[in-house]
Scaffold this motif. Structure first.
Motif, PDB file in Angstrom:
ATOM      1  N   GLU A  16      18.927  18.645 -10.522  1.00  0.00           N
ATOM      2  CA  GLU A  16      18.446  17.418 -11.117  1.00  0.00           C
ATOM      3  C   GLU A  16      16.956  17.272 -10.822  1.00  0.00           C
ATOM      4  O   GLU A  16      16.434  17.901  -9.901  1.00  0.00           O
ATOM      5  N   LYS A  17      16.318  16.438 -11.592  1.00  0.00           N
ATOM      6  CA  LYS A  17      14.909  16.143 -11.383  1.00  0.00           C
ATOM      7  C   LYS A  17      14.748  14.663 -11.058  1.00  0.00           C
ATOM      8  O   LYS A  17      15.608  13.852 -11.360  1.00  0.00           O
ATOM      9  N   GLY A  18      13.620  14.332 -10.438  1.00  0.00           N
ATOM     10  CA  GLY A  18      13.312  12.936 -10.194  1.00  0.00           C
ATOM     11  C   GLY A  18      13.858  12.358  -8.906  1.00  0.00           C
ATOM     12  O   GLY A  18      13.646  11.176  -8.628  1.00  0.00           O
ATOM     13  N   ASN A  19      14.553  13.153  -8.094  1.00  0.00           N
ATOM     14  CA  ASN A  19      15.059  12.678  -6.803  1.00  0.00           C
ATOM     15  C   ASN A  19      13.960  12.886  -5.764  1.00  0.00           C
ATOM     16  O   ASN A  19      13.813  13.951  -5.186  1.00  0.00           O
ATOM     17  N   ARG A  20      13.191  11.849  -5.510  1.00  0.00           N
ATOM     18  CA  ARG A  20      12.023  11.941  -4.634  1.00  0.00           C
ATOM     19  C   ARG A  20      12.385  12.306  -3.204  1.00  0.00           C
ATOM     20  O   ARG A  20      11.589  12.880  -2.469  1.00  0.00           O
ATOM     21  N   GLU A  21      13.604  11.924  -2.805  1.00  0.00           N
ATOM     22  CA  GLU A  21      13.997  12.135  -1.419  1.00  0.00           C
ATOM     23  C   GLU A  21      14.449  13.565  -1.145  1.00  0.00           C
ATOM     24  O   GLU A  21      14.372  14.048  -0.012  1.00  0.00           O
ATOM     25  N   LEU A  22      14.924  14.264  -2.167  1.00  0.00           N
ATOM     26  CA  LEU A  22      15.581  15.549  -1.947  1.00  0.00           C
ATOM     27  C   LEU A  22      14.685  16.590  -1.283  1.00  0.00           C
ATOM     28  O   LEU A  22      15.115  17.261  -0.336  1.00  0.00           O
ATOM     29  N   ALA A  51       0.831  -1.205   0.000  1.00  0.00           N
ATOM     30  CA  ALA A  51       0.000   0.000   0.000  1.00  0.00           C
ATOM     31  C   ALA A  51       0.860   1.248   0.000  1.00  0.00           C
ATOM     32  O   ALA A  51       0.571   2.229  -0.693  1.00  0.00           O
ATOM     33  N   ALA A  52       1.943   1.201   0.777  1.00  0.00           N
ATOM     34  CA  ALA A  52       2.839   2.360   0.834  1.00  0.00           C
ATOM     35  C   ALA A  52       3.453   2.635  -0.526  1.00  0.00           C
ATOM     36  O   ALA A  52       3.637   3.782  -0.925  1.00  0.00           O
ATOM     37  N   SER A  53       3.783   1.565  -1.274  1.00  0.00           N
ATOM     38  CA  SER A  53       4.362   1.745  -2.598  1.00  0.00           C
ATOM     39  C   SER A  53       3.410   2.495  -3.514  1.00  0.00           C
ATOM     40  O   SER A  53       3.807   3.368  -4.286  1.00  0.00           O
ATOM     41  N   LEU A  54       2.128   2.161  -3.435  1.00  0.00           N
ATOM     42  CA  LEU A  54       1.148   2.848  -4.277  1.00  0.00           C
ATOM     43  C   LEU A  54       0.990   4.300  -3.868  1.00  0.00           C
ATOM     44  O   LEU A  54       0.830   5.183  -4.703  1.00  0.00           O
ATOM     45  N   LEU A  55       1.077   4.542  -2.575  1.00  0.00           N
ATOM     46  CA  LEU A  55       0.885   5.910  -2.098  1.00  0.00           C
ATOM     47  C   LEU A  55       1.998   6.836  -2.536  1.00  0.00           C
ATOM     48  O   LEU A  55       1.833   8.052  -2.586  1.00  0.00           O
ATOM     49  N   LEU A  56       3.167   6.250  -2.868  1.00  0.00           N
ATOM     50  CA  LEU A  56       4.286   7.090  -3.252  1.00  0.00           C
ATOM     51  C   LEU A  56       4.097   7.716  -4.630  1.00  0.00           C
ATOM     52  O   LEU A  56       4.806   8.640  -4.994  1.00  0.00           O
ATOM     53  N   LEU A  57       3.172   7.207  -5.410  1.00  0.00           N
ATOM     54  CA  LEU A  57       2.927   7.785  -6.724  1.00  0.00           C
ATOM     55  C   LEU A  57       2.046   9.014  -6.553  1.00  0.00           C
ATOM     56  O   LEU A  57       0.840   8.934  -6.474  1.00  0.00           O
ATOM     57  N   ALA A  58       2.676  10.164  -6.465  1.00  0.00           N
ATOM     58  CA  ALA A  58       1.957  11.388  -6.120  1.00  0.00           C
ATOM     59  C   ALA A  58       0.975  11.785  -7.210  1.00  0.00           C
ATOM     60  O   ALA A  58       1.282  11.775  -8.396  1.00  0.00           O
ATOM     61  N   ALA A  59      -0.206  12.147  -6.784  1.00  0.00           N
ATOM     62  CA  ALA A  59      -1.218  12.636  -7.724  1.00  0.00           C
ATOM     63  C   ALA A  59      -0.860  14.043  -8.158  1.00  0.00           C
ATOM     64  O   ALA A  59      -0.476  14.877  -7.349  1.00  0.00           O
ATOM     65  N   PRO A  60      -0.938  14.348  -9.472  1.00  0.00           N
ATOM     66  CA  PRO A  60      -0.545  15.670  -9.954  1.00  0.00           C
ATOM     67  C   PRO A  60      -1.259  16.805  -9.254  1.00  0.00           C
ATOM     68  O   PRO A  60      -0.680  17.853  -9.007  1.00  0.00           O
ATOM     69  N   ASP A 106       5.790  18.345  -9.307  1.00  0.00           N
ATOM     70  CA  ASP A 106       5.720  16.928  -9.662  1.00  0.00           C
ATOM     71  C   ASP A 106       7.068  16.344 -10.056  1.00  0.00           C
ATOM     72  O   ASP A 106       7.315  15.149  -9.861  1.00  0.00           O
ATOM     73  N   ASP A 107       7.952  17.155 -10.639  1.00  0.00           N
ATOM     74  CA  ASP A 107       9.223  16.616 -11.122  1.00  0.00           C
ATOM     75  C   ASP A 107      10.327  16.677 -10.064  1.00  0.00           C
ATOM     76  O   ASP A 107      11.477  16.362 -10.342  1.00  0.00           O
ATOM     77  N   PHE A 108       9.978  17.079  -8.843  1.00  0.00           N
ATOM     78  CA  PHE A 108      10.930  17.138  -7.720  1.00  0.00           C
ATOM     79  C   PHE A 108      12.151  18.002  -8.057  1.00  0.00           C
ATOM     80  O   PHE A 108      13.272  17.702  -7.643  1.00  0.00           O
ATOM     81  N   SER A 109      11.948  19.083  -8.773  1.00  0.00           N
ATOM     82  CA  SER A 109      13.060  19.943  -9.177  1.00  0.00           C
ATOM     83  C   SER A 109      13.359  21.041  -8.167  1.00  0.00           C
ATOM     84  O   SER A 109      14.355  21.755  -8.307  1.00  0.00           O
ATOM     85  N   SER A 110      12.531  21.180  -7.139  1.00  0.00           N
ATOM     86  CA  SER A 110      12.739  22.195  -6.111  1.00  0.00           C
ATOM     87  C   SER A 110      11.846  21.848  -4.923  1.00  0.00           C
ATOM     88  O   SER A 110      11.030  20.934  -4.987  1.00  0.00           O
ATOM     89  N   ALA A 111      12.023  22.596  -3.861  1.00  0.00           N
ATOM     90  CA  ALA A 111      11.149  22.451  -2.692  1.00  0.00           C
ATOM     91  C   ALA A 111      11.071  23.798  -1.990  1.00  0.00           C
ATOM     92  O   ALA A 111      12.066  24.520  -1.890  1.00  0.00           O
ATOM     93  N   THR A 112       9.883  24.133  -1.508  1.00  0.00           N
ATOM     94  CA  THR A 112       9.672  25.381  -0.776  1.00  0.00           C
ATOM     95  C   THR A 112       9.231  25.060   0.641  1.00  0.00           C
ATOM     96  O   THR A 112       8.297  24.274   0.847  1.00  0.00           O
TER      97      THR A 112
END
Length: 642
Positions: free
Chosen positions: A182-188, A12-21, A118-124
């Protein structure tokens, strides 16, 4: 391999990681890598705490060695107990607090929310307008930006951890945007919550003598902080006392409800483990200790206070996975650059005899860098893991693909002979042989003092160089663990010795990789990411104070580390971690030790504590409190020591 998490929950956790746009740009009050639904739920407090826990009393603790600095963010100096080289320790708050109850989850602290695209290119990150330093100065976005820049400049750990964060920009007084290369680094976006926030105005000011402060240098001036405690007094190298900040800005924030309950924490320094142990048994120096010696746990809690029930032993189960503890083989040394030599060391390690004779059969052998959950590799690679490894087939040992990794077992005398025989064969294949008998001419030169004869018991290579190594430790008790292993190595012709040094020298040699073999503990999270570069990347191998103690420089490992970091979802992360774990194990960089499924805790009976403790970390000592009646009774009984 022990599996501690229910497969249905993980799926279930794996599915939840797919963030809804539609959610990607929303403010999230919690940051989680395993449960996205939790990110949009309000956090009231930890379930395990007592919100009515009383405040007061003094917590006595022991620290080993000494200290000469209150700046934990630089390589120079030894920071005092209570400070942290990563994270805030007692003095500083971070943007968010790592949850003590849930894996890979950050909760609001200085920042009350975050958002990212969505592309994990930044965080605020959004700063809580109530956040204050101890002098009452508001914590602003500019403080966050300054902290980020200075920590990347002066702290090698932070520099590696945030290597892909290019800049921090204050877009308003209470909002900071971190931009990535970079993009796509979910953890950053998530790990930026670990950023400690420092007071720019204090560090750019002057001290009482009018000297300008420098965050790049050690200091014994107590710094201004923002966390639950401040430095009350200290004696350089021997004692530091912390006091609870009575007007702490975040005292009523959800993460702190029912926690940080004692008024003072006093650390007294000792130079060796035996003296520290004797101090604990007498009381007044250490109110609780996490025990890490099986023999002591089984046999030595028979001193008067323990027999009277005034010292209590308790086991707390924990589910955060087990660290990889073991003898690290420093591949910066030519001796350990041959994989066959490193493998021979693994074959020579007799865990079963040590567990039986030293540890009362208390421990389980560790056979993964990600022990204790779904991240540990097993069997042979299949499915997605095999797809990840396949491009590197020509660069990896064939065993990686067609053989399950397992450690030698010393369960019979015959097994012991076979294991040592395999170690000897590997050493011969690597070019290490017993020296040939000296000829007449050599004996004559030796007789007149013009030459020395080789030691026939020590292996030599083709150049005649003997196989000599040193095990480095910082406490005489280290010899108990090292000596049985060294005895087996000497049977193989390896001249191994033990060097015990004081804690300061040990720390300096550890940081600069000045050792042949050292014991280390590599603690992993349940959602590995950027920190893997610090553990295993080629870049970290040459950076002092990195956690790449083995000096691993391997292009395949570098690619697998990036594969973990850029995993697309939980299932992909698990497969990539399996691949990394497998390659590291077959690289034989560490001779694995052992682990416990529980936390062993001994404490003087002066505490109240919640009915339960968080299963994730086992025990949350900050949720305990001091019972004044029990404390007073112990003081009367033991002469005021407590």
């Amino acid at each position: 391999m022990r599996l501690r998490f229910r497969n249905s929950v993980l799926a279930a956790a794996s599915l939840l990681l797919l963030a809804a746009p539609g959610q990607a740009q929303e403010w999230r009050t919690t940051s989680s890598l395993v449960d996205q639904e939790a990110e949009f739920q309000p956090f009231a407090r930890y379930d395990h705490v007592n919100p009515e826990a009383p405040k007061g009393g003094t917590l006595n603790l022991i620290a080993m060695g000494s200290f000469d600095s209150f700046n934990p963010f630089i390589v120079r100096g030894t920071p005092a107990a209570g400070l942290a080289g990563f994270g805030g320790g007692l003095l500083y708050d971070t943007l968010m607090q790592q949850s003590v109850a849930e894996a890979s989850t950050n909760l609001p602290l200085i920042a009350d929310a975050l958002k990212y695209p969505d592309d994990f290119s930044s965080a605020t990150y959004r700063i809580n307008p109530k956040a204050r330093f101890h002098d009452g100065t508001p914590i602003t976005a500019e403080d966050v930006v300054w902290s980020f820049e200075k920590l990347k400049e002066h702290s090698q750990l932070y520099n590696r951890y945030y290597a892909n964060v290019t800049e921090a920009v204050a877009i308003s007084e209470h909002e900071v945007e971190f931009r990535f290369d970079e993009k796509g680094n979910r953890e950053l976006p998530h790990i930026l919550g670990d950023l400690v926030v420092l007071p720019r105005h204090w560090w750019e000011g002057t001290d009482a003598r009018g000297n300008k402060r420098d965050i790049g240098q050690p200091t014994l001036e107590p710094p201004l902080g923002s966390g639950p405690y401040r430095i009350a007094s200290f004696k350089p190298g021997s004692e530091i006392v912390w006091e609870r900040v009575k007007d702490y800005w975040a005292a009523d924030e959800p993460v702190n409800i029912g926690r940080n309950n004692w008024d003072r924490e006093r650390f007294t320094y000792f130079q060796d483990d035996n003296a520290a142990w004797q101090a604990f048994t007498k009381g007044g120096y250490q109110d609780f200790r996490a025990e890490n010696r099986a023999q002591r746990w089984a046999k030595e809690y028979n001193f008067p206070a323990a027999q009277a029930g005034d010292v209590i032993r308790k086991e707390f189960p924990e589910a955060s996975g087990e660290p990889m503890q073991g003898f690290v083989l420093n591949t910066r040394r030519p001796l350990f650059q041959d994989r066959r030599v490193r493998e021979a060391f693994t074959w020579a390690f007799d865990f079963e005899a040590m567990n039986r004779t030293l540890f009362h059969d208390s421990y389980t052998r560790t056979d993964s860098y990600f022990e204790g959950g779904e991240l540990a590799s097993s069997g042979v690679p299949t499915g997605r893991e095999l797809e990840i490894l396949e491009p590197f087939r020509d660069q990896l040992p064939p065993e990686v693909f067609d053989k399950e990794f397992s450690l030698p077992v010393y369960d019979t005398p015959q097994a012991a002979r076979e294991n040592l025989g395999q170690a000897a064969r590997l050493l011969r294949e690597a070019g290490w042989e017993r020296p040939p008998a000296p000829g007449l001419w050599q004996r004559l030169l030796s007789w007149v003092g013009l030459a020395s004869l080789p030691d026939p018991s020590v292996l030599v290579n083709a150049q005649g160089q003997p196989f000599r190594i040193e095990f480095l430790g910082d406490d005489p008790t280290d010899e108990r663990i090292m000596k049985p292993f060294i005895d087996n190595l000497r049977l193989l012709g390896i001249a191994a010795s033990i060097r015990i040094v004081d804690s300061n020298q040990y720390i300096n040699r550890y940081r600069t990789f000045d050792f042949d073999v050292v014991t280390a503990v590599l603690r992993q999270s349940l959602s590995p990411g950027n920190e893997q570069r610090d553990f295993f990347s080629s870049a970290a191998a040459s950076q002092p104070d990195s956690r790449n103690l083995a000096g691993i420089r391997d292009a395949v490992v570098d690619k697998l580390v990036d594969r973990v970091i850029f995993a697309e979802n939980r299932a992909d992360l698990v497969a990539a971690t399996h691949a990394l774990d497998r390659v590291l194990l077959w690289g034989y960089y560490i001779v694995p030790h052992w682990h416990l499924p529980t936390v062993w805790m001994a404490y003087w009976n002066k505490f109240g504590m919640p009915d339960t403790q968080p299963a994730y970390i086992g025990v949350d000592v900050q949720s305990w409190w001091i019972d004044p009646e029990r404390e007073a009774a112990l003081a009367r009984k033991y002469g005021g020591a407590n």
